[in-house]
Design an enzyme around this catalytic site. Structure first.
Site, mmCIF file in Angstrom:
data_model
loop_
_atom_site.group_PDB
_atom_site.id
_atom_site.type_symbol
_atom_site.label_atom_id
_atom_site.label_comp_id
_atom_site.label_asym_id
_atom_site.label_seq_id
_atom_site.Cartn_x
_atom_site.Cartn_y
_atom_site.Cartn_z
ATOM 1 C CE LYS A 226 -7.962 8.015 8.390
ATOM 2 N NZ LYS A 226 -7.572 7.753 6.989
ATOM 3 N N GLY B 74 -11.659 6.383 -5.548
ATOM 4 C CA GLY B 74 -12.697 7.291 -5.066
ATOM 5 C C GLY B 74 -13.816 6.660 -4.264
#
Length: 323
Positions: free
Chosen positions: A68, A224
């Site tokens: 990916k 995050g």
């Protein structure tokens, strides 16, 4: 070879039972020896506030492995563009042939991250937790809220906080239209002190949540800090936590939320456990209602493999049904 667009992929997979089971198993594959997950490739673009991750790997027994490429350029919304994009290659683990090109534009990453965050939150938060504070106004603030609401099995109350009041009000209105109980938090400290669950979803490079704001019994899912230099939680808060759970310890301690406390010598590998062990029942997560628990989720390649496999299986079944 199958080629699918984002629109086609969205029709095949969402927050459904099989996708959730696949993501849960992807975490467990990290700890039971089935996951072959090389180090993450990372390219930073500081001049344009962006970064790119290359994640790849294989789960033993799977017919495919996945590669990916996922990019995040965090100033894009001001240009009318999405902040994340990407593509996944599903490759045969038997012949090396490319089985599918999934041009998902980041959808599968966003979806599996949302599901993964919800799975971690529900595994570690108190059973009576109801109030959820979501920090951030981007894509993951939306996915985390929707996935958690869908999987919780009980009513939750969401509060949204972001640096921009306009963006915070917009996301709150959007989630309200989805049927969530949502309000805007104007004061981050007060909202943290009141929350049973805190979910951080920003690309911040400076701590947003301070240790003294977090009450005993709270759970934090930190999403995050998935690359070097990012940080959403005060280092003292990570050191203070009773239970620290990583999706993959080498990633979390190397470049995730836990890396700052590790670099400061406040925690080490032995002070953290992996989410797969909690989900498999081999290690205990939360031990009491007073524990502060933190899940540091940097994103693992086994999740991408699981999502690619799910999409490929459903696309193949759909094609066979038409033939």
């Amino acid at each position: 070879m199958i080629q699918l667009s984002r629109a086609e992929i969205e029709q095949l997979v969402t927050v459904d039972d099989e996708a959730v089971a696949a993501v849960r198993d992807a975490y467990i594959a990290i700890v039971d020896g089935r996951g072959n997950v090389p180090p993450v490739g990372h390219i930073a673009f500081p001049a344009t506030n962006g970064d790119c991750h290359i994640k790849y790997g294989h789960i033993a027994g799977d017919p495919i492995f996945a590669v990916k490429i996922a990019a995040g350029f965090y100033d894009n919304p001001a240009k009318g563009l999405p902040s994340s994009t990407g593509i996944i290659l599903a490759i045969s683990a038997e012949t090396g042939e490319v089985r599918a090109i999934l041009n998902d534009e980041g959808y599968l990453t966003d979806l599996r991250t949302g599901i993964g965050g919800a799975v971690a939150t529900l595994a570690l938060a108190r059973a009576d937790a109801r109030s959820v504070l979501v920090i951030g106004t981007g894509i993951q603030a939306r996915y985390q809220s929707r996935a958690l609401a869908a999987l919780a099995g009980r009513p939750l109350s969401f509060r949204m906080w972001g640096r921009s009041l306009e963006k915070t009000e917009a996301i709150a209105a959007e989630l309200k239209r989805d049927g969530l109980d949502v309000s805007v938090a104007s004061d981050l400290e007060a909202a943290c002190r009141e929350a049973h669950i805190i979910i951080t979803t920003t690309p911040s490079t400076e701590p947003l949540v301070q240790s003294e704001w977090v009450q005993p019994g709270a759970h934090i899912t930190a999403m995050g800090a998935d690359g070097p230099g990012k940080q959403e939680l005060e280092t003292a808060l990570v050191a203070r936590a009773n239970v620290r759970v990583a999706d993959m310890k080498t990633q979390s301690l190397g470049h995730g939320e836990f890396s700052h406390a590790c670099a400061a010598g406040l925690i080490g590998s032995g002070d953290c456990i992996e989410l797969g062990s909690v989900l498999a029942g081999t290690l205990q997560g939360r031990r009491s209602n007073e524990d502060i628990t933190i899940a540091d989720l940097t994103g693992v390649a086994t999740q991408d493999i699981a999502m690619a496999r799910t999409v490929l299986e459903r696309a193949t079944t759909k094609q066979d049904g038409r033939s």
